[in-house]
Design an enzyme around this catalytic site. Structure first.
Site, PDB file in Angstrom:
ATOM      1  N   GLU A 308       0.827  -1.218   0.000  1.00 35.84           N
ATOM      2  CA  GLU A 308       0.000   0.000   0.000  1.00 35.84           C
ATOM      3  C   GLU A 308       0.858   1.264   0.000  1.00 35.84           C
ATOM      4  OE1 GLU A 308      -3.541  -2.012   2.702  1.00 35.84           O
ATOM      5  OE2 GLU A 308      -2.119  -0.608   3.593  1.00 35.84           O
ATOM      6  N   ARG A 362       3.373  19.510   7.512  1.00 33.18           N
ATOM      7  CA  ARG A 362       4.366  18.495   7.868  1.00 33.18           C
ATOM      8  C   ARG A 362       5.577  19.043   8.630  1.00 33.18           C
ATOM      9  NH1 ARG A 362       6.851  15.573   4.965  1.00 33.18           N
ATOM     10  NH2 ARG A 362       6.605  13.660   6.155  1.00 33.18           N
ATOM     11  N   CYS A 393      -0.176  32.775  12.382  1.00 27.93           N
ATOM     12  CA  CYS A 393       0.207  33.332  13.684  1.00 27.93           C
ATOM     13  C   CYS A 393       0.790  32.247  14.574  1.00 27.93           C
ATOM     14  CB  CYS A 393      -1.008  33.959  14.335  1.00 27.93           C
ATOM     15  SG  CYS A 393      -1.598  35.334  13.374  1.00 27.93           S
TER      16      CYS A 393
HETATM   17  N1  LLP Z   1      -1.196   1.667   4.618  1.00 27.17           N
HETATM   18  C1  LLP Z   1      -1.566   2.028   5.850  1.00 27.17           C
HETATM   19  C2  LLP Z   1      -2.359   1.110   6.641  1.00 27.17           C
HETATM   20  C3  LLP Z   1      -1.189   3.271   6.369  1.00 27.17           C
HETATM   21  O1  LLP Z   1      -1.554   3.604   7.582  1.00 27.17           O
HETATM   22  C4  LLP Z   1      -0.429   4.146   5.570  1.00 27.17           C
HETATM   23  C5  LLP Z   1      -0.029   5.454   6.057  1.00 27.17           C
HETATM   24  C6  LLP Z   1      -0.073   3.745   4.272  1.00 27.17           C
HETATM   25  C7  LLP Z   1      -0.471   2.486   3.828  1.00 27.17           C
HETATM   26  C8  LLP Z   1       0.719   4.602   3.329  1.00 27.17           C
HETATM   27  O2  LLP Z   1       1.958   4.930   3.831  1.00 27.17           O
HETATM   28  P1  LLP Z   1       3.027   5.675   2.878  1.00 27.17           P
HETATM   29  O3  LLP Z   1       3.450   4.701   1.805  1.00 27.17           O
HETATM   30  O4  LLP Z   1       2.360   6.856   2.301  1.00 27.17           O
HETATM   31  O5  LLP Z   1       4.131   6.032   3.794  1.00 27.17           O
HETATM   32  N2  LLP Z   1       0.956  12.126   7.595  1.00 27.17           N
HETATM   33  C9  LLP Z   1       2.227  11.439   7.709  1.00 27.17           C
HETATM   34  C10 LLP Z   1       2.145  10.051   7.179  1.00 27.17           C
HETATM   35  C11 LLP Z   1       1.061   9.243   7.826  1.00 27.17           C
HETATM   36  C12 LLP Z   1       0.979   7.886   7.219  1.00 27.17           C
HETATM   37  C13 LLP Z   1      -0.210   7.175   7.734  1.00 27.17           C
HETATM   38  N3  LLP Z   1      -0.407   5.891   7.194  1.00 27.17           N
HETATM   39  C14 LLP Z   1       3.281  12.236   6.966  1.00 27.17           C
HETATM   40  O6  LLP Z   1       2.948  13.247   6.382  1.00 27.17           O
HETATM   41  O7  LLP Z   1       4.451  11.891   6.994  1.00 27.17           O
END
Ligand code: LLP
Length: 475
Positions: A308, A362, A393
């Site tokens: 994923e 971020r 702010c």
């Molecule tokens: N699968 C599941 C169950 C997840 O919880 C996530 C991300 C992904 C796949 C995808 O992960 P990726 O390949 O995009 O790393 N907001 C944070 C990242 C939170 C990720 C949450 N889950 C950031 O901006 O770094």
């Protein structure tokens, strides 16, 4: 982190989209075939820009790499695009046209995927607190797999499937005790976090799933973290999951068909990080080897694999354009805020732009680093240590913590921040009543708006008492 870059005009192709180029004559940045100034004058500033060709190519390359590794170990793979990184109708279409399935984490994301025409059987539905309505909608829509995150969800999904008269495919999300940070991982017996069930509980929970005729258990799911560079955490987690498969197979009376290893593959936000990012193909090879070894060691068939990825697909395909409003030199000598490496510089130039933590949370949330360049021109001025800040702010309203730009960066310049395709628009807010910027897709064919920006009126209209100018007040 990037003060060692020799030319502060350079667009490092490991960080910026490969199609982002400077016009050889004017020095201006072109995204796809459109100049930054044309984009800003047509669509406004700040502006999220996604390169469709790059996003599609990345999606395809990543899918093909993961499928090839699966094939090498005698199995197949499904690659889900993790919509939480950035999901709108166009992006969902690009992903499914490139052969990816789509992973959604809420009823809202499910609605986008369905509105985009994604084949429901190629949607996976996640979340640690799906409402009964969301589960009902997912089951009713024919969603391919629902990931069960807690014991109570087994009953909820089973009831919804029974009511719909179908057999719903489900996975169980487990917490393998492996938690990866960017460079290393931590393996514990239990992790103190909200997602999934401890791996040691898996047999009991799978037995509960198997007791329902309306559920088809297809395998375990885990996701160990995000923005991960090293493969060892993925490998350890995969091994721990495979170790439980013989027991689950005994319970099921047949081998467990699938293993979902989640997402989390890291990307380079800065030139300095680019040194450390492994090639996805290498991580995929190590992971596949571990699954194959695990299958041999634990005497189970190699399962179908699912992944994923979100950030690695869409992050590097996006940039954000901003307009500089003010600049302000701040002396560094004796400053408490200056990092030791900054002290070679006598001052830091604060460059304020017309967005900030509302369009990219971020840096404030995770201390994330980004890389910035002047987009509308190049300059031979001496490099200056800069911090790009927003207009909110909050002292922590930082867009780029530390970089170098030509020292003559000034009001009216357009800045481009790299690798903002993932978790920027999707985490955006209206803090200080700033409207969220639009998303424009560029390609070799031109530019087109794919997500409207908000206007101040959109925000005002949320107030029940607001009347647009000229409208009579209601009693
Ligand atoms: N699968 C599941 C169950 C997840 O919880 C996530 C991300 C992904 C796949 C995808 O992960 P990726 O390949 O995009 O790393 N907001 C944070 C990242 C939170 C990720 C949450 N889950 C950031 O901006 O770094």
């Amino acid at each position: 982190m990037t003060t060692d870059v020799s030319d502060p005009n350079e667009l490092d192709q490991r960080v910026f989209p490969p199609t982002a180029r400077r016009d050889p004559e004017t020095g201006e940045l072109r995204l796809g075939v459109v100049s930054a100034s044309t984009l800003i004058s047509q669509y406004g500033s700040p502006l999220y820009v996604l390169d469709e060709d790059v996003a599609r190519a990345r999606a395809r390359t990543i899918r093909v790499a993961l499928e090839a590794e699966a094939e090498r170990i005698g199995t197949t793979a499904t690659v889900y695009y993790a919509g939480k990184a950035l999901l709108c109708i166009d992006v969902a279409r690009w992903m499914s046209e490139e052969g990816l399935a789509v992973d959604v984490a809420s009823g809202g994301e499910l609605a986008v995927a369905l509105a985009a025409g994604v084949d429901p059987s190629r949607i996976g539905f996640h979340g640690n607190n799906k409402s009964e309505q969301e589960i009902g909608r997912a089951v009713g829509a024919g969603v391919g797999t629902i990931v069960i995150d807690s014991e109570i969800e087994t009953e909820r999904v089973a009831a919804a499937a029974r009511a719909a008269g179908i057999r719903q495919r489900v996975r169980l999300r487990v917490n393998s005790g492996v938690h990866a940070s960017t460079h290393d991982y931590l393996a514990t017996a239990h992790e103190d976090q909200k997602f999934g069930q401890p791996l040691s509980d898996a047999p009991r929970l799978v037995a509960a799933i198997l007791a329902h005729d309306s559920l088809e258990f297809v395998g375990l799911h885990c996701h160990i973290g995000s923005q991960i560079f090293a493969a060892d955490g993925f490998r350890e987690s995969a091994r721990r999951l495979m170790a439980v498969y013989p027991e689950l197979a005994r319970l099921a009376g047949h081998s467990i068909p699938e293993l979902n290893l989640g997402g989390g593959f890291g990307i380079a936000y800065t030139s300095a990080q680019a040194e450390d990012v492994p090639a996805l193909a290498d991580v995929a090879r190590e992971l596949a080897d571990m699954v194959a070894d695990g299958a041999r060691e634990f005497e189970v068939p190699v399962p179908h694999l699912a992944f994923e990825p979100g950030r690695i697909v869409i992050g590097p395909a996006g940039v954000t354009l901003y307009t500089v409003g003010t600049t302000k030199p701040v002396p560094l000598a004796g400053s408490d805020a200056a990092a030791p490496a900054d002290l070679g510089h006598s001052e830091r130039l604060y460059v304020s732009v017309d967005g900030g933590m509302s369009d990219n949370a971020r840096p404030a949330l995770y201390g994330a680093d980004y890389q910035v360049r002047i987009a509308n021109r190049t300059s031979g001025a001496d490099p200056a240590l800069v911090r790009v800040v927003g207009k909110h702010c909050e002292a922590g309203d930082i867009v780029v913590h530390r970089d170098v730009l030509p020292g003559d960066v000034r009001a009216g310049d357009t800045l481009v921040v790299a690798a903002t395709g993932a978790y920027c628009w999707s985490l955006a807010s209206n803090y200080n009543h700033l409207p969220r910027p639009p998303i424009v897709a560029v390609s070799g064919r031109g530019a087109r708006l794919i997500v409207h920006g908000e206007t101040e009126d959109d925000l005002l209209a949320k107030n029940v008492s607001w009347r647009p100018e000229g409208d009579p007040p209601t009693a």
